[in-house]
Scaffold this motif. Structure first.
Motif, PDB file in Angstrom:
ATOM      1  N   LYS A   1       0.062 -28.165  85.999  1.00  0.00           N
ATOM      2  CA  LYS A   1      -0.126 -26.970  87.203  1.00  0.00           C
ATOM      3  C   LYS A   1       1.365 -26.704  88.096  1.00  0.00           C
ATOM      4  CE  LYS A   1      -3.073 -26.956  85.066  1.00  0.00           C
ATOM      5  NZ  LYS A   1      -3.617 -27.870  83.844  1.00  0.00           N
TER       6      LYS A   1
ATOM      7  N   GLU B   1      -5.380 -50.905  85.876  1.00  0.00           N
ATOM      8  CA  GLU B   1      -4.778 -49.947  85.382  1.00  0.00           C
ATOM      9  C   GLU B   1      -3.408 -50.314  84.763  1.00  0.00           C
ATOM     10  OE1 GLU B   1      -5.054 -46.325  84.440  1.00  0.00           O
ATOM     11  OE2 GLU B   1      -3.105 -47.067  84.033  1.00  0.00           O
TER      12      GLU B   1
ATOM     13  N   THR C   1      -4.149 -39.909  83.151  1.00  0.00           N
ATOM     14  CA  THR C   1      -3.561 -38.943  82.412  1.00  0.00           C
ATOM     15  C   THR C   1      -3.727 -37.559  83.450  1.00  0.00           C
ATOM     16  OG1 THR C   1      -4.572 -39.399  80.399  1.00  0.00           O
ATOM     17  CG2 THR C   1      -3.857 -37.100  80.317  1.00  0.00           C
TER      18      THR C   1
HETATM   19  P1  FAD Z   1      -7.509 -40.872  81.938  1.00  0.00           P
HETATM   20  O1  FAD Z   1      -7.117 -39.984  82.977  1.00  0.00           O
HETATM   21  O2  FAD Z   1      -6.779 -40.902  80.472  1.00  0.00           O
HETATM   22  O3  FAD Z   1      -7.303 -42.378  82.232  1.00  0.00           O
HETATM   23  C1  FAD Z   1      -7.387 -43.606  81.756  1.00  0.00           C
HETATM   24  C2  FAD Z   1      -6.597 -44.593  82.438  1.00  0.00           C
HETATM   25  O4  FAD Z   1      -7.011 -45.825  81.731  1.00  0.00           O
HETATM   26  C3  FAD Z   1      -5.116 -44.547  81.845  1.00  0.00           C
HETATM   27  O5  FAD Z   1      -4.267 -44.104  83.130  1.00  0.00           O
HETATM   28  C4  FAD Z   1      -4.791 -45.498  81.137  1.00  0.00           C
HETATM   29  O6  FAD Z   1      -3.474 -45.894  81.425  1.00  0.00           O
HETATM   30  C5  FAD Z   1      -5.906 -46.574  81.286  1.00  0.00           C
HETATM   31  N1  FAD Z   1      -5.955 -47.523  80.373  1.00  0.00           N
HETATM   32  C6  FAD Z   1      -6.556 -47.494  79.063  1.00  0.00           C
HETATM   33  N2  FAD Z   1      -6.655 -48.442  78.703  1.00  0.00           N
HETATM   34  C7  FAD Z   1      -6.576 -49.437  79.381  1.00  0.00           C
HETATM   35  C8  FAD Z   1      -6.583 -50.935  79.462  1.00  0.00           C
HETATM   36  N3  FAD Z   1      -6.869 -51.409  78.197  1.00  0.00           N
HETATM   37  N4  FAD Z   1      -6.338 -51.470  80.627  1.00  0.00           N
HETATM   38  C9  FAD Z   1      -5.981 -50.959  81.780  1.00  0.00           C
HETATM   39  N5  FAD Z   1      -6.059 -49.543  81.607  1.00  0.00           N
HETATM   40  C10 FAD Z   1      -5.978 -48.691  80.697  1.00  0.00           C
HETATM   41  N6  FAD Z   1      -8.484 -31.666  82.995  1.00  0.00           N
HETATM   42  C11 FAD Z   1      -9.060 -30.903  84.099  1.00  0.00           C
HETATM   43  O7  FAD Z   1     -10.151 -30.742  84.644  1.00  0.00           O
HETATM   44  N7  FAD Z   1      -8.187 -29.893  84.625  1.00  0.00           N
HETATM   45  C12 FAD Z   1      -6.832 -29.720  84.026  1.00  0.00           C
HETATM   46  O8  FAD Z   1      -6.087 -28.703  84.556  1.00  0.00           O
HETATM   47  C13 FAD Z   1      -6.500 -30.439  83.143  1.00  0.00           C
HETATM   48  N8  FAD Z   1      -5.103 -30.313  82.551  1.00  0.00           N
HETATM   49  C14 FAD Z   1      -4.739 -31.242  81.643  1.00  0.00           C
HETATM   50  C15 FAD Z   1      -3.613 -31.204  81.399  1.00  0.00           C
HETATM   51  C16 FAD Z   1      -3.019 -32.035  80.186  1.00  0.00           C
HETATM   52  C17 FAD Z   1      -1.467 -31.875  79.663  1.00  0.00           C
HETATM   53  C18 FAD Z   1      -3.762 -32.886  79.686  1.00  0.00           C
HETATM   54  C19 FAD Z   1      -3.542 -33.988  78.728  1.00  0.00           C
HETATM   55  C20 FAD Z   1      -5.208 -33.395  80.264  1.00  0.00           C
HETATM   56  C21 FAD Z   1      -5.465 -32.286  81.269  1.00  0.00           C
HETATM   57  N9  FAD Z   1      -6.842 -32.429  81.671  1.00  0.00           N
HETATM   58  C22 FAD Z   1      -7.310 -31.387  82.614  1.00  0.00           C
HETATM   59  C23 FAD Z   1      -7.590 -33.556  81.237  1.00  0.00           C
HETATM   60  C24 FAD Z   1      -7.790 -34.762  82.162  1.00  0.00           C
HETATM   61  O9  FAD Z   1      -6.607 -35.144  82.248  1.00  0.00           O
HETATM   62  C25 FAD Z   1      -8.938 -35.576  81.523  1.00  0.00           C
HETATM   63  O10 FAD Z   1      -9.912 -35.011  81.321  1.00  0.00           O
HETATM   64  C26 FAD Z   1      -8.960 -36.975  82.483  1.00  0.00           C
HETATM   65  O11 FAD Z   1      -7.807 -37.227  83.027  1.00  0.00           O
HETATM   66  C27 FAD Z   1     -10.145 -38.087  82.228  1.00  0.00           C
HETATM   67  O12 FAD Z   1     -10.021 -38.947  83.084  1.00  0.00           O
HETATM   68  P2  FAD Z   1     -10.406 -40.403  82.505  1.00  0.00           P
HETATM   69  O13 FAD Z   1     -10.500 -41.245  83.837  1.00  0.00           O
HETATM   70  O14 FAD Z   1     -11.418 -40.388  81.782  1.00  0.00           O
HETATM   71  O15 FAD Z   1      -9.332 -40.769  81.579  1.00  0.00           O
END
Ligand code: FAD
Ligand code: NAI
Length: 471
Positions: free
Chosen positions: A54, A36, A44
């Motif tokens: 929230k 990460e 995110t």
């Molecule tokens: P992410 O959480 O985006 O995680 C991906 C991670 O990968 C990041 O930390 C990034 O830094 C890392 N990364 C990327 N590329 C690399 C690399 N090359 N090497 C190392 N690390 C890397 N969803 C809900 O269900 N309920 C909610 O209330 C809600 N509220 C939200 C509010 C906001 C303002 C936003 C923007 C989103 C919200 N979401 C909510 C959506 C939710 O945040 C996402 O669906 C969720 O975070 C997706 O998880 P993920 O692990 O796929 O991606």
């Protein structure tokens, strides 16, 4: 990581998708590393999404309630002032507690946490640019891509996270803007617009489509929600497209016109929130080094078992297909690990709930009425207003409805849509009903405690297969 050692699984991305997969793999005894780049786990969602938003939604609601809604409850309060710095501090405390909690869970489950940016060197090797300087390499028998998503920029408006902001700027403003324009009336626009409206900003939401709520929200529920948010002071310009903006002066000028064409109009604001959707994030990942491509929307292409065309490389969460939701990412993480270990897993994409955490909350699962009409499905519907629910009445919080959609012939539930207090908690019952293939009569004949808001849920089910008692 030592270069010689090959992990069973390397996960790129420590967001909800990545960290849940890492813990699940660790629990199963796999040798696993999670890379990460952000410097903290949770992605995110925990750092700049679900959790901080929230916290602000909850505390801005309390502030707004104390300002405007105490007299009728017999509570006299003196001067009420906003300490925005302290409100932000409370948000940060929630975030850091949770992100550190995941680090603890990594230790507990023997997950190696590599702080850095990962990029494919070849199909089994990830080069890592370490946060603290230097580089390393880690090899994996299997690799998961869980790199998430980022805000879609608006062409011609440069994001500075102060005057032109995404949700990341919207959870960290240093003062309450006098005027805020929100481009996009989806979930982020309405949640963050609500926060700043409650704290005193004059908020105008500009939405291209004829309804708010973004994809999935039932038309009837969206209309009612818009009415309730308008009553709270938010302004809406629907069927309106943003043509461009000018950030050169102390305020921001945004040019809009009717979506179908027409007279241009200029709106000005101190802050503009760009909330027109999110897009998958794969920048710098080195996909070209292994010949992996994304589709026209930037999503990694996978099969039912989350495999890319290179079978030992899988992808889950926001970076691939499906709704961009934390709980969807979590379901996929568990299923993907099960595929890896056992050869089978399952996610029911037809029963993933959506919740918008405004007040009242909006929540739904399954299909909405416009989708059923478009698919020519014969359905029946029943609804129940919170104004006829005893608990909502005692709470002086009676706005909203519960609405069921069920198959006209079999009575099987097809969708449940709620706008009302605690809708986000209440929808869990709807998800369970859908998972078990329940009929509206099944729910209606289930005893619900009195007096609770969930009786509105039961009575909406009663209204679907027969008649409600209290309305
Ligand atoms: P992410 O959480 O985006 O995680 C991906 C991670 O990968 C990041 O930390 C990034 O830094 C890392 N990364 C990327 N590329 C690399 C690399 N090359 N090497 C190392 N690390 C890397 N969803 C809900 O269900 N309920 C909610 O209330 C809600 N509220 C939200 C509010 C906001 C303002 C936003 C923007 C989103 C919200 N979401 C909510 C959506 C939710 O945040 C996402 O669906 C969720 O975070 C997706 O998880 P993920 O692990 O796929 O991606
Ligand atoms: P969204 O897809 O929910 O809504 C975007 C809105 O912007 C749509 O209504 C769309 O019609 C409109 N739009 C698009 N282009 C436009 C333009 N040029 N001018 C005017 N309007 C335009 O996307 P949003 O709100 O950015 O959120 C992104 C995603 O983040 C959500 O879809 C959701 O997956 C996730 N999220 C989930 C939350 C939750 O579960 N409570 C909270 C916040 C985000």
């Amino acid at each position: 990581a030592s270069e010689a050692e090959e992990k069973d699984l390397v996960i790129i991305g420590g967001g909800v998708a990545g960290y849940v997969a890492a813990i699940k793999a660790g629990q199963a005894g796999l040798k696993v590393a999670c890379i990460e780049k952000r410097g903290s786990l949770g992605g995110t969602c925990l750092n700049v999404g679900c959790i901080p938003s929230k916290s602000l939604l909850n505390n801005s609601h309390l502030y707004h309630t104390i300002l405007h809604d105490t007299k009728a409850r017999g509570i006299e309060v003196g001067d009420v002032t906003l300490n925005l710095g302290a409100m932000m501090k409370a948000k940060e405390t929630s975030v850091s507690g949770l992100t550190k909690g995941i680090e603890f869970l990594f230790k507990k489950n023997n997950v190696e946490y590599i702080k850095g940016t990962g990029a494919f060197k070849d199909e089994h090797t990830v080069a890592v640019n370490l946060v603290e300087g230097g580089e390393t390499e880690v090899r994996g028998k299997n690799i998961f891509i869980a790199t998430g998503s980022e805000a879609t920029p608006f062409p011609g408006l440069t994001i500075d996270e102060e005057k032109v902001i995404t949700s990341t700027g919207a959870i960290a403003l240093k003062e309450v803007p006098k005027k805020m324009i929100v481009i996009g009336g989806g979930i982020i626009g309405l949640e963050m617009g609500s926060v700043w409206s409650r704290l005193g900003a004059e908020v105008t939401v500009v939405e291209y489509l004829g309804q708010i709520g973004g994809p999935g929200m039932d038309n009837e529920i969206a209309k009612l929600t818009q009415k309730l948010l308008t009553k709270q002071g938010m302004k809406f310009k629907l069927n309106t497209k943003v043509m461009g903006g000018d950030v050169s002066t102390s305020s921001v000028a945004i040019n809009v016109e009717a979506a179908k064409g027409g007279k241009e109009e200029s709106l000005d604001a101190d802050v503009v929130l760009v909330a027109i959707g999110r897009r998958p994030y794969t920048a710098g990942l080195g996909l070209e080094n292994i010949g992996l491509e994304t589709d026209e929307r930037g999503r990694l292409i996978i099969d039912q078992e989350f495999r890319t065309k290179i079978p030992h490389i899988r992808s889950i969460g926001d970076v691939t297909f499906g709704p961009m939701l934390a709980h969807k990412a979590e379901e996929e993480a568990v299923a993907a690990i099960e595929y890896l270990i056992k050869g089978y897993g399952h996610v029911n994409y037809g029963a993933i709930p959506s919740v918008m955490y405004t007040h009242p909350e909006v929540a739904w699962v399954g299909q909405n009425e416009q989708e059923l009409k478009a698919a020519d499905v014969k359905y029946k519907t029943g609804s129940f207003p919170f104004s006829a629910n005893s608990r909502a009445k005692t709470n002086l919080d009676t706005e909203g409805i519960v609405k069921f959609l069920a198959d006209a012939k079999t009575d099987r539930i097809l969708g449940i849509h709620i706008v009302g207090p605690n809708a986000g908690e209440m929808i869990a019952e709807g998800v369970l009903a859908l998972e078990y293939g329940a009929s509206s009569e099944d729910v209606a004949r289930t005893s619900h405690a009195h007096p609770t808001l969930s009786e509105a849920f039961k009575e909406a089910a009663m209204a679907t297969y027969d008649k409600a008692i209290h309305y």
